[in-house]
Design a protein around this motif. Structure first.
Motif, PDB file in Angstrom:
ATOM      1  N   ILE A  34      68.922 134.352 -23.912  1.00 27.57           N
ATOM      2  CA  ILE A  34      68.184 133.653 -22.856  1.00 27.57           C
ATOM      3  C   ILE A  34      68.948 132.381 -22.516  1.00 27.57           C
ATOM      4  CG2 ILE A  34      66.025 132.532 -22.189  1.00 27.57           C
ATOM      5  CD1 ILE A  34      64.593 134.259 -24.251  1.00 27.57           C
ATOM      6  N   VAL A  35      69.294 132.219 -21.251  1.00 24.44           N
ATOM      7  CA  VAL A  35      69.978 131.008 -20.812  1.00 24.44           C
ATOM      8  C   VAL A  35      69.066 130.241 -19.863  1.00 24.44           C
ATOM      9  CG1 VAL A  35      71.151 132.098 -18.850  1.00 24.44           C
ATOM     10  CG2 VAL A  35      72.113 130.041 -19.878  1.00 24.44           C
ATOM     11  N   GLU A  36      69.005 128.924 -20.040  1.00 28.09           N
ATOM     12  CA  GLU A  36      68.219 128.050 -19.178  1.00 28.09           C
ATOM     13  C   GLU A  36      69.147 126.982 -18.610  1.00 28.09           C
ATOM     14  OE1 GLU A  36      63.916 127.548 -21.016  1.00 28.09           O
ATOM     15  OE2 GLU A  36      65.438 127.438 -22.587  1.00 28.09           O
ATOM     16  N   ILE A  37      69.043 126.745 -17.314  1.00 27.19           N
ATOM     17  CA  ILE A  37      69.904 125.778 -16.635  1.00 27.19           C
ATOM     18  C   ILE A  37      69.031 124.805 -15.852  1.00 27.19           C
ATOM     19  CG2 ILE A  37      71.752 125.466 -14.939  1.00 27.19           C
ATOM     20  CD1 ILE A  37      72.682 128.317 -15.604  1.00 27.19           C
ATOM     21  N   ILE A  38      69.342 123.524 -15.983  1.00 29.72           N
ATOM     22  CA  ILE A  38      68.637 122.482 -15.244  1.00 29.72           C
ATOM     23  C   ILE A  38      69.641 121.802 -14.319  1.00 29.72           C
ATOM     24  CG2 ILE A  38      67.097 120.488 -15.398  1.00 29.72           C
ATOM     25  CD1 ILE A  38      66.166 122.993 -16.976  1.00 29.72           C
ATOM     26  N   THR A  39      69.294 121.671 -13.035  1.00 28.69           N
ATOM     27  CA  THR A  39      70.149 120.968 -12.083  1.00 28.69           C
ATOM     28  C   THR A  39      69.363 119.841 -11.417  1.00 28.69           C
ATOM     29  OG1 THR A  39      69.579 122.358 -10.169  1.00 28.69           O
ATOM     30  CG2 THR A  39      71.380 123.120 -11.584  1.00 28.69           C
ATOM     31  N   ASP A  40      70.091 118.851 -10.886  1.00 30.42           N
ATOM     32  CA  ASP A  40      69.410 117.777 -10.163  1.00 30.42           C
ATOM     33  C   ASP A  40      69.359 118.106  -8.676  1.00 30.42           C
ATOM     34  OD1 ASP A  40      71.911 117.197  -9.095  1.00 30.42           O
ATOM     35  OD2 ASP A  40      72.206 115.373 -10.276  1.00 30.42           O
TER      36      ASP A  40
END
Length: 350
Positions: A131-137
């Motif tokens: 499971i990969v989680e990515i946070i961007t602004d």
């Protein structure tokens, strides 16, 4: 005459037996005292655990995060490598010697993180789930990439079937295996090395360097699953992420994570991470769980009869069901970890 003959045979066999033992004894001595590679961690960061003092974490702004910053001397590769699974090499170190040479970190980014939330999952290798989680602004800059791998349900070491490899004692299990003697790395080293490249280079596609001896999870898991989000992360997400993590100063790091869509809390997670070094954990009975988390440590579950899991599950279910972070007079508010949870939510505006 017969006695003399038997005595001579006995002496001859003894000499042969002793001669045969010497090479093995010499090899074992040399193997346990000879380093086959440079130290894994640079001396300047050997005690590193990039923890902001509690007050600095509290006063930091949104996405002004502190990431674990140990400097490693990895042997890196730019392509797939041949697996050593199934091999049975001769040990080079004792387990205690290896632990002094190896290092990996379970520390989450400290501070307040907010942004667009993206997630993807998939199966790889022999059925392990990633499971990969990515946070961007708002400018689509990558703030964080986080990957978790769970052992296949038919995993050869049944203890780790379905277990979180990053936050359980799985890395210690790998450290006990002679196959890691020459590389001195675990799956956690491989994951965090690629996560850092993705974050700092602001991309999730293309080739990345991977750690020799721990490239399968990085290439077939993290890199492949993350790449499927390449187009999606170029646009804002309807689902937003709000998370806060803080070092409590007692060898525990608290972390609350929320996902929110159109003002509604979709999911909530609460966990407490044990420090990377046992000497930083104040409570003696908790030192043995270093580099693990309360929610995912298999031994901690067994010893506490799943007490923390029950607390965290009840708490996070109530957050989603009642759409609030503030509770009074509920059964779970009596749990010792509830006070730690309250410290964290002071930094999240809802």
């Amino acid at each position: 005459m017969k006695k003399s003959y038997l005595f001579a045979v006995f002496i001859l066999c003894s000499i042969i037996g002793l001669s045969a033992c010497k090479p093995d004894q010499r090899i074992e001595t040399e193997a346990s005292s000879t380093s086959v590679r440079p130290p894994l961690v640079n001396e300047s960061s050997s005690e590193s655990e990039a923890v902001l003092p509690s007050e600095e974490t509290k006063n930091a702004g949104i996405n002004d995060l502190s990431f674990e910053d140990t400097s490693y001397n990895y042997d890196v590769v730019t392509g797939a490598t041949q697996t050593t699974f199934g091999s049975n090499p001769k040990p080079l170190y004792t387990y205690e010697e290896k632990l002094k040479k190896m290092f990996w970190s379970n520390q989450p980014p400290l501070g307040l993180m907010e942004g667009n939330y993206f997630a993807n999952d998939g199966y790889f290798d022999v059925g392990n789930k990633g499971i990969v989680e990515i946070i961007t602004d708002d400018t689509q800059k990558i703030i964080n990439v986080e990957f978790n791998e769970y052992g296949a349900e038919n995993y050869y070491a049944s203890k780790y079937a379905g277990a979180n490899k990053r936050l359980s004692d799985y890395a210690f299990f790998q450290a006990q295996n002679p196959r890691t003697d020459t590389t001195l790395v675990t799956v956690v080293n491989g994951i965090t090395f690629v996560e850092k490249q993705m974050r700092e280079e602001n991309r999730i596609t293309g080739n990345f360097e991977t750690v020799k001896g721990s490239s399968t999870t990085a290439r077939e898991g993290l890199m492949a699953i993350a790449a499927e989000l390449a187009e999606e992360i170029k646009q804002p997400s309807k689902t937003k992420y709000i998370g806060y993590a803080e070092d409590f100063g007692n060898g525990l790091i608290g972390r609350i994570q929320l996902t929110v869509t159109d003002g509604t809390i979709d999911s909530a997670r609460y966990d407490e991470y044990f420090a990377d070094q046992p000497e930083k954990i104040v409570a003696d009975h908790l030192k043995k769980y270093y580099r693990q988390s309360k929610y995912f440590s298999l031994e901690y579950h067994e010893e506490t009869k799943d007490d923390f899991i029950a607390f965290s599950d009840h708490l996070t279910k109530a957050i989603v069901d009642q759409q609030t972070l503030v509770f009074e007079n509920s059964e779970f508010t009596k749990h010792p970890s509830f006070a730690s949870y309250q410290k964290l939510i002071e930094h999240i505006e809802r």
